[in-house]
Design an enzyme around this catalytic site. Structure first.
Site, short mmCIF file in Angstrom:
data_model
loop_
_atom_site.label_atom_id
_atom_site.label_comp_id
_atom_site.label_asym_id
_atom_site.label_seq_id
_atom_site.Cartn_x
_atom_site.Cartn_y
_atom_site.Cartn_z
N GLY A 45 0.78 -1.23 0.00
CA GLY A 45 0.00 0.00 0.00
C GLY A 45 0.81 1.28 0.00
N ILE A 58 3.81 15.57 6.43
CA ILE A 58 4.19 15.44 5.02
C ILE A 58 4.87 16.70 4.53
CG2 ILE A 58 3.31 15.10 2.67
CD1 ILE A 58 0.99 13.48 3.94
N GLY A 59 4.30 17.86 4.88
CA GLY A 59 4.85 19.13 4.41
C GLY A 59 6.26 19.39 4.90
N GLY A 74 -7.57 2.31 2.81
CA GLY A 74 -6.56 3.34 2.92
C GLY A 74 -6.99 4.75 2.59
N SER A 75 -6.03 5.55 2.10
CA SER A 75 -6.26 6.97 1.87
C SER A 75 -5.48 7.46 0.65
CB SER A 75 -5.81 7.77 3.11
OG SER A 75 -4.41 7.63 3.31
N GLY A 77 -11.64 -4.45 -5.81
CA GLY A 77 -12.78 -5.08 -5.16
C GLY A 77 -13.84 -4.08 -4.73
N GLY A 107 -2.92 16.93 4.00
CA GLY A 107 -3.43 15.72 4.62
C GLY A 107 -3.93 14.70 3.61
N HIS A 116 26.77 5.21 27.72
CA HIS A 116 27.46 6.48 27.45
C HIS A 116 28.59 6.23 26.45
CE1 HIS A 116 29.32 10.38 28.19
NE2 HIS A 116 30.48 9.73 28.31
N CYS A 136 2.18 3.12 2.39
CA CYS A 136 3.38 3.20 3.21
C CYS A 136 4.62 2.73 2.46
CB CYS A 136 3.22 2.38 4.49
SG CYS A 136 4.73 2.34 5.47
#
Length: 462
Positions: free
Chosen positions: A44, A183-184, A143-144, A118, A266, A439, A46
């Site tokens: 997808g 994103i920006g 998703g988007s 689908g 967005g 350290h 990502c």
């Protein structure tokens, strides 16, 4: 529509992104018979158009900056420019390797993978490629996609989305980025490293406005130092073509011009025309509504990922998909605490957080019950070696647990794992302070911050 009635899957998943494939892999692992339907490529947004390619670009930009700045470390190097074709070859190679591995995982778990577009055709079936795929349960995970604003048309040339930006065949001489969220600012950071002149337009008062205000201010200071321009607190009004680029006008009349305009306002859910509403699934502005166990109002249908109104993060999709698979397999499941999800913005410097902001803590517990402490990375040896600046801010309920960890600085995303444990295990500052941190590491800064909050600072002033 042909119906293979001989096969009824335990779980039919529509969408093979982070949430969908995680549910498929976990479901199959638990003995469920799973069908996974994806119109493009498993992995997808990502893997193919989001997390992985953007971080590859950001790393290429980091290498460019290191070459430019090498003399401060006593290393003589020459920076000759960005080979954008070479950058894409590197990026695409990373994606291809991960994609091949994911395909192998899906095959090895005996998931029935169906490539095609689908559509939900009943509460227990999805139609794809002229075939009806039946299931005892259906998981929606479509998703988007990048959003735009009313009247602002993305043309893929001068006015582009993040999808276009990831395959741009050139480094733009100048760019306006509409939107100062994750994103920006990530694209602003990468393009600046590549040599672009960048201006970010954000209608709210700060960059990365969902983060703690202190983190936003630290990032703004760092961006000013890097020469990344930004305009805050005024909303976009219109965009128009110029002879060789784009002009953006804000609501106060202020104008900006550049070669390209990246619209980074967005992402919106992919749900239109997929049969969800026809089958009675409750929706709101395109999002599928779910309860804390990712169940819709239709008993046989669940939904996960960017399709539902939770945090739009791949790892949230993974967790939601796993939750659904385990619930359907009969395991005891626990709802996700979304405040406890680690959040990272991979710009330079990085912004990482888990838990709630100081403002939110005061709203919940009362201003007199909240303690906040800032630990400057100037006191951290490894951060000095890396020449990075920033802070770790802790938010604590007075005499109680740490409820927020907010970090700004290079590689802070790698520290958010321990921060996640601190928040989710409701650790007291004294409990973290007694742990020995290696350290010199940047992780040590997290330990030092808790030492200070516990009242026994070491490398910081009282």
């Amino acid at each position: 529509m042909a119906n293979d009635a001989s096969t009824v899957f335990d779980l039919v998943i529509l969408g093979g992104g982070s949430g969908g494939y995680a549910a498929a892999l976990r479901g199959a692992q638990l003995g469920l018979d799973v069908a996974l339907i994806e119109k493009d490529k498993v992995g997808g947004t990502c893997l193919h158009r989001g997390c992985i390619p953007t971080k590859a670009l950001l790393h290429a930009g980091e290498v460019a900056d290191q070459a430019r700045e090498s003399e401060q470390f006593g290393v003589k190097a020459t920076f000759e420019g960005i080979d954008i074709a070479g950058v894409h070859k590197y990026k695409d190679g990373v994606i291809a390797g991960l994609y091949k591995g994911l395909q192998g995982l899906v095959a090895s778990r005996k998931v029935t993978y169906i490539e095609g577009e689908g559509r939900l055709s009943s509460p227990t079936s999805v139609d794809v490629n002229g075939q009806r795929v039946q299931g005892r349960h259906v998981l929606l995970a479509t998703g988007s996609v990048p959003k735009s604003l009313p009247g602002l048309e993305i043309d893929g040339n001068r006015i582009i989305s993040s999808d276009h930006a990831l395959v741009l065949d050139r480094v733009p001489k100048s760019a306006i980025i509409l939107g100062g969220g994750v994103i920006g600012v990530e694209f602003a950071s990468a393009w600046k490293s590549f040599g672009s002149e960048v201006t970010v337009i954000e209608g709210l008062k700060h960059l990365v406005p969902v983060e703690d205000e202190n983190s936003s201010k630290l990032l703004e200071r760092a961006f000013r130092k890097r020469g990344i321009k930004f305009n805050l607190g005024t909303f976009f009004q219109k965009a128009e073509y110029t002879a060789d680029g784009v002009k953006v006008t804000l609501a106060d009349g202020k104008e900006f011009e550049a070669e390209v305009l990246l619209v980074a306002v967005g992402r919106g859910p992919v749900s239109a025309g997929l049969g969800y509403e026809e089958q009675g699934v409750a929706m709101d502005r395109g999002y599928v509504l779910v309860d804390e166990y990712m169940r819709t109002n239709v008993p046989t249908i669940s939904a996960v990922g960017d399709l539902v109104p939770t945090l739009q993060l791949a790892h949230v999709g993974f967790a939601e998909g796993i939750l659904v698979a385990e619930r359907l397999a009969g395991l005891k499941t626990v709802p996700i605490d979304y405040d406890g999800v680690p959040r990272v913005t991979y710009c330079h410097p990085e912004v990482a957080s888990v838990g709630i902001t100081e403002a939110k803590a005061k709203e919940i517990y009362g201003a007199d019950k909240v303690v906040a402490l800032k630990y400057n990375l100037a006191g951290n040896g490894k951060s000095k070696i890396l020449n990075t600046a920033g802070e770790i801010k802790l938010v604590q309920v007075k005499d109680g647990a740490v409820v927020g960890v907010h970090m700004v600085g290079d590689r802070m995303g790698e520290q958010v794992g321990e921060a996640q444990l601190i928040y989710n295990w409701e650790a007291l500052p004294a409990e973290v302070a007694q742990l020995i941190h290696a350290h010199p590491t940047q992780n040590e800064a997290l330990g030092e911050a808790h030492l200070a909050l516990a009242g026994k600072p070491l490398h910081s002033h009282d």
